[in-house]
Write an enzyme that holds these catalytic residues in place. Structure first.
Site, PDB file in Angstrom:
ATOM      1  N   GLU A   1       8.516  -2.085  -5.071  1.00 18.98           N
ATOM      2  CA  GLU A   1       7.184  -2.353  -4.532  1.00 18.98           C
ATOM      3  C   GLU A   1       7.212  -2.534  -3.028  1.00 18.98           C
ATOM      4  O   GLU A   1       6.294  -2.113  -2.320  1.00 18.98           O
ATOM      5  CB  GLU A   1       6.604  -3.606  -5.200  1.00 18.98           C
ATOM      6  CG  GLU A   1       5.132  -3.882  -4.864  1.00 18.98           C
ATOM      7  CD  GLU A   1       4.915  -4.742  -3.615  1.00 18.98           C
ATOM      8  OE1 GLU A   1       3.762  -4.872  -3.162  1.00 18.98           O
ATOM      9  OE2 GLU A   1       5.913  -5.278  -3.065  1.00 18.98           O
TER      10      GLU A   1
ATOM     11  N   ASP B   1      12.058  -6.197  -6.814  1.00 22.88           N
ATOM     12  CA  ASP B   1      12.792  -5.924  -5.572  1.00 22.88           C
ATOM     13  C   ASP B   1      12.368  -6.907  -4.492  1.00 22.88           C
ATOM     14  O   ASP B   1      11.277  -7.484  -4.539  1.00 22.88           O
ATOM     15  CB  ASP B   1      12.565  -4.486  -5.099  1.00 22.88           C
ATOM     16  CG  ASP B   1      11.134  -4.203  -4.673  1.00 22.88           C
ATOM     17  OD1 ASP B   1      10.205  -4.578  -5.422  1.00 22.88           O
ATOM     18  OD2 ASP B   1      10.922  -3.610  -3.598  1.00 22.88           O
TER      19      ASP B   1
END
Length: 407
Positions: free
Chosen positions: A172, A79
């Protein structure tokens, strides 16, 4: 496929996560990249490739030696930060960077005055954005380096190694990346997140972290008749914030110094909410900081009445040093690998956290190694191709050293 081509291909996927979502992953578009990555790992010949319904990917490069060696892992997140758009990233390579300001697009300049770290990469090949999005080196550079290292080891059977596991996860950037990471399934004795910054960064100390929400209950009365009746929650929110020491905020601290950071305030006369993050490397000081926030709420209630202010404080993650110190061989191997790859180590504490911090407390010692990106989370992000290659070489060397490791 070379490392640069692989990385730039990854940046074409918009994988921005979202703090406002409760789903896993937090955005459906992350799964599109996860499916692509899973297929690529299969195409590259890795074994045991699987992806669960939440987008967590696991795979193995099988051992090529009969010697009993530890199974180790390498982990990165796919991400990108919610702080800056990751859609339609236009990556561009600047060959043999000359040390001058970089025009990303007309009127958008990465200046060496504002971004002096550019000067550290003169005569290197830099990958930059067009100034309208982030680049996504955090942490697609890490993924590209791990995959490329596995391909290198696959093609160089003379380098002996044990089983190597790779793991890639969503979310994350919003602090949830390790929440659903299956450490038992991963099956490693230790691992490394490839999620650090510039050349040589090695991090095994991070903040202890907590989040705090301060809820303030006011009383709304017509302003013409408010005396002795109104309790203005917005004003009380300002009063609460003014109790926080100015010198203990992010903009006034560095190194090992902890802080309180006001993320935002939502308020009206009748009610208000302040959101904070609390950070400190020292566990005892961390506990003191949480107590301070609660004491501020207590003092407000003594002044305005019990129940006016409610403080919710929740721990988020802890300093991985607590779990790495008993396993310093994990660090020694990295330092040796860096030395053999000609990488000067730069060991420093993280003024933040990584998935590795949470994974370390889940039983998987997991320090953080440089991935090469600089100026994360914004349009002036860049990465050096030469630094990415050094990361890839360091991963290969870690695998080689561990292949001959004896406890």
């Amino acid at each position: 496929m070379d490392l640069t081509e692989r990385f730039i291909g990854y940046t074409r996927f918009d994988t921005q996560s979202s703090e406002d979502s409760e789903s896993v992953p937090s955005t459906a578009k992350q799964l599109e990249f996860a499916k692509f990555l899973k297929q690529q790992l299969e195409d590259e010949g890795l074994s045991d490739v699987e992806m669960d319904e939440m987008g967590y990917i696991y795979a193995t490069l099988k051992a090529n030696t009969r010697k009993e060696t530890p199974t180790i892992g390498f982990i990165s997140h796919y991400d990108t930060s919610p702080d800056c758009s990751g859609k339609d990233i236009k990556a561009r390579i600047i060959r043999n960077y000359d040390g001058n300001d970089i025009e990303l697009s007309p009127g958008i300049i990465s200046s060496t005055e504002k971004f002096p770290e550019l000067k550290e990469h003169i005569e290197e090949d830099l990958i930059v954005t067009d100034g309208t999005t982030l680049l996504g080196a955090d942490d697609k550079a890490g993924i590209a380096e791990i995959v490329q290292a596995m391909c290198y080891l696959r093609n160089h059977n003379e380098i002996k190694h044990g089983d190597i596991r790779v793991g890639f996860n969503p979310d994350e950037e919003i602090g949830r990346g390790a929440h659903h990471f299956d450490v038992e399934k991963f099956g490693c004795q230790w691992a490394y997140t490839i999620d650090g910054g510039d050349l040589g960064e090695l991090e095994y100390e991070n903040f202890n972290a907590a989040g705090a929400k301060i809820h303030i209950k006011g009383v709304s009365v017509h302003t013409g008749y408010a005396k002795g009746k109104m309790v203005n929650a917005s004003r009380l929110a300002v009063e609460f914030q003014n109790m926080i020491p100015v010198e203990e905020t992010p903009e006034e601290t560095e190194g090992y110094e902890g802080f309180y950071h006001l993320l935002g305030i939502k308020s009206r006369c009748e009610e208000a909410t302040l959101s904070y993050i609390i950070r400190d490397h020292d566990r005892e000081h961390f506990e003191d900081r949480k107590d301070f926030i609660k004491d501020c709420a207590k003092k407000m209630n003594e002044k305005y009445g019990e129940g006016t202010v409610v403080a919710e404080v929740k721990d988020q993650y802890y300093n991985m040093k607590e779990k790495i110190d008993p396993n310093m061989h994990v660090i020694d191997i990295v330092l040796k690998a860096m030395q053999e790859c000609g990488v000067p180590p730069h060991v420093k504490p993280i003024r933040g956290g990584t998935d590795g911090a949470q994974l370390s407390f889940k039983g998987l010692p997991c320090p953080n190694i440089f991935a090469g990106g600089v100026n994360f989370h914004g349009p002036h992000e860049f990465v050096s191709i030469q630094v990415m290659e050094k990361t890839m070489q360091t991963i290969v060397k870690i695998c080689e050293i561990t292949g001959s490791y004896e406890d």
